[in-house]
Design a protein around this motif. Structure first.
Motif, PDB file in Angstrom:
ATOM      1  N   PRO A  67      36.288  11.170  49.893  1.00  0.00           N
ATOM      2  CA  PRO A  67      35.501  11.341  48.671  1.00  0.00           C
ATOM      3  C   PRO A  67      35.268  12.815  48.369  1.00  0.00           C
ATOM      4  O   PRO A  67      35.418  13.678  49.245  1.00  0.00           O
ATOM      5  CB  PRO A  67      34.181  10.631  48.996  1.00  0.00           C
ATOM      6  N   GLU A  68      34.877  13.126  47.165  1.00  0.00           N
ATOM      7  CA  GLU A  68      34.665  14.516  46.768  1.00  0.00           C
ATOM      8  C   GLU A  68      33.485  15.150  47.491  1.00  0.00           C
ATOM      9  O   GLU A  68      33.450  16.357  47.706  1.00  0.00           O
ATOM     10  CB  GLU A  68      34.452  14.605  45.257  1.00  0.00           C
ATOM     11  N   SER A  69      32.509  14.340  47.866  1.00  0.00           N
ATOM     12  CA  SER A  69      31.326  14.868  48.546  1.00  0.00           C
ATOM     13  C   SER A  69      30.689  13.751  49.347  1.00  0.00           C
ATOM     14  O   SER A  69      31.136  12.600  49.306  1.00  0.00           O
ATOM     15  CB  SER A  69      30.336  15.447  47.538  1.00  0.00           C
ATOM     16  N   GLY A  70      29.643  14.084  50.093  1.00  0.00           N
ATOM     17  CA  GLY A  70      28.939  13.096  50.891  1.00  0.00           C
ATOM     18  C   GLY A  70      28.758  13.573  52.310  1.00  0.00           C
ATOM     19  O   GLY A  70      29.033  14.737  52.644  1.00  0.00           O
ATOM     20  N   ASP A  71      28.288  12.674  53.166  1.00  0.00           N
ATOM     21  CA  ASP A  71      28.139  12.947  54.590  1.00  0.00           C
ATOM     22  C   ASP A  71      29.303  12.312  55.337  1.00  0.00           C
ATOM     23  O   ASP A  71      29.468  11.085  55.312  1.00  0.00           O
ATOM     24  CB  ASP A  71      26.809  12.377  55.101  1.00  0.00           C
ATOM     25  N   PHE A  72      30.103  13.156  55.993  1.00  0.00           N
ATOM     26  CA  PHE A  72      31.278  12.704  56.724  1.00  0.00           C
ATOM     27  C   PHE A  72      31.034  12.881  58.223  1.00  0.00           C
ATOM     28  O   PHE A  72      30.340  13.818  58.632  1.00  0.00           O
ATOM     29  CB  PHE A  72      32.526  13.510  56.341  1.00  0.00           C
TER      30      PHE A  72
END
Length: 211
Positions: A67-72
């Motif tokens: 995804p383009e952003s978030g918590d990975f």
């Protein structure tokens, strides 16, 4: 739990030791991550201490675009190739790199700093913020710790997927990838998806998707 213990392991300290007993002799190697050449440090007592592991390479090439952003989450980060790849690909994401091996965490931090990546958080499992969820998990998990430990590890983290999140695990076929898919299917909620996502070079990439 140094990142992915599926082949080429050099001792149990990679699995369980917070402080490896082997000398910390650091070496700089060149690897390709996110389609670009990257210099990283590696050392003894950390998985794949001379190269990018084949299983990890399969995961990085075969997993879908993050995804383009978030918590990975890079679960079992070792010297950090998965975390580095994710951080290079997605500068807006926050990448959590988790390992019990403090030398591995130190290497991951050093490699992030060398490559100008400020969005990686390398941490011990117990130091993760309480209730922290993840939009994406990539992992080359420590298969050789044995089924009981591996199963507990996966069940500690897979339920932390946020709604719409997914995990991608790379597992060598002859070390039980297909049986792991069957087991995961029996453990996850019935509306979650568990399936083989890709195969290459004797490895399976397993997808666990939360609706």
């Amino acid at each position: 739990m140094s990142q992915g213990r599926q082949a080429g392991h050099t001792g149990d300290e990679q699995y369980f030791s917070a402080q490896p007993g082997s000398p910390d002799v650091r070496r700089t190697i060149n690897v390709t991550l996110a389609g670009r050449p990257v210099k990283v440090q590696v050392s003894n007592g950390v998985f794949s201490s001379s190269r990018l592991d084949l299983g990890t390479s399969v995961l990085l090439k075969r997993a879908p675009e993050p995804p383009e952003s978030g918590d990975f989450l890079d679960l079992g980060c070792g010297w950090g190739p998965i975390a580095l790849e994710l951080a290079l690909l997605r500068g807006k994401a926050r990448v959590w790199a988790v390992d019990v091996n403090e030398r591995a965490l130190d290497l991951t931090r050093a490699n992030a700093q060398t490559n100008g990546l400020t969005n990686i958080r390398a941490t011990l499992p117990d130091d993760l913020p309480g209730g922290q969820g993840f939009d994406l998990i990539w992992s080359n998990p420590p298969i050789r710790v044995g089924k009981a430990v591996l199963h507990q590890l996966l069940m500690d983290y897979l339920p932390r997927l946020n709604p719409g999140g997914a995990a991608y695990l790379v597992v060598q076929r002859n070390l039980g990838s297909d049986s792991l898919i069957t087991w995961l299917s029996s453990q996850m909620p019935t509306d979650w998806g568990v399936a083989k996502y890709a195969s290459a070079k004797g490895y399976r990439v397993i997808e666990v998707a939360r609706p």
